[in-house]
Design a protein around this motif. Structure first.
Motif, PDB file in Angstrom:
ATOM      1  N   ASP A   1      -6.713   3.930  -5.068  1.00 46.23           N
ATOM      2  CA  ASP A   1      -8.148   2.934  -5.225  1.00 46.23           C
ATOM      3  C   ASP A   1      -9.407   3.782  -5.987  1.00 46.23           C
ATOM      4  O   ASP A   1     -10.394   3.698  -5.566  1.00 46.23           O
TER       5      ASP A   1
ATOM      6  N   ARG B   1       0.671  -0.940   0.153  1.00 47.63           N
ATOM      7  CA  ARG B   1       0.498  -0.314   0.511  1.00 47.63           C
ATOM      8  C   ARG B   1       1.039   1.638  -0.044  1.00 47.63           C
ATOM      9  O   ARG B   1       2.070   1.348   0.474  1.00 47.63           O
TER      10      ARG B   1
ATOM     11  N   ALA C   1      -2.180   0.781  -4.298  1.00 46.31           N
ATOM     12  CA  ALA C   1      -1.827  -0.571  -4.021  1.00 46.31           C
ATOM     13  C   ALA C   1      -0.848  -0.636  -5.605  1.00 46.31           C
ATOM     14  O   ALA C   1      -1.045  -0.353  -6.251  1.00 46.31           O
TER      15      ALA C   1
ATOM     16  N   GLU D   1      -4.228   7.267  -1.938  1.00 47.81           N
ATOM     17  CA  GLU D   1      -4.192   5.804  -2.010  1.00 47.81           C
ATOM     18  C   GLU D   1      -4.541   4.582  -2.935  1.00 47.81           C
ATOM     19  O   GLU D   1      -4.333   4.617  -3.329  1.00 47.81           O
TER      20      GLU D   1
END
Length: 143
Positions: free
Chosen positions: A124, A17, A56, A54
């Protein structure tokens, strides 16, 4: 904090993350999905992404610096000297030593070049940033 983080770099891993470290503005031509690139329906647009978003990490790519001919030759000669120098006649070893010494500066310059790391991150909000320098992200503190 690790030594790596002290130096201002952070190793990113697939699945990690991350958080966007600074505001980004993407600008350029936009073409509707599925249309050929040469269509005249392209238009100019921009997209702003705020720091703190944010996502991944999906992929990490390391781009090694290009090794010059001189750096490769230094490695070849240095290996030859290290492996067989003790068996060589004194004059040959001295000559090889001089050749290695003459190429040492190019080798050191190559070693000073930094490894460039780019990442693909799925944010996200659904956006995907691809081929972005790893420095654009920091580790996310949320779980």
């Amino acid at each position: 904090m690790t030594d790596e983080e002290d130096e201002g770099t952070m190793t990113l891993n697939v699945g990690q993350r991350v958080r966007l470290a600074a505001d980004l503005r993407l600008a350029g031509s936009v073409i509707p999905a599925g249309e050929p690139l040469e269509e005249s329906g392209a238009f100019a647009a921009s997209l702003a992404l705020a720091a703190g978003i944010e996502g991944a990490v999906e992929r990490v790519d390391e781009h090694h610096p290009q090794q010059s001919h001189e750096a490769r030759e230094y490695l070849r000669l240095k290996s030859l000297l290290d492996d067989f120098g003790h068996q060589m006649p004194s004059a040959s070893r001295t000559q090889l030593d001089e050749q290695v010494g003459a190429l040492e500066e190019q080798w050191l310059a190559y070693q000073r070049q930094t490894l460039r790391v780019t990442v693909r991150v799925r944010l996200d909000n659904g956006f995907v940033l691809d081929d972005v320098p790893a420095e654009a992200f920091t580790a996310s503190t949320s779980a």
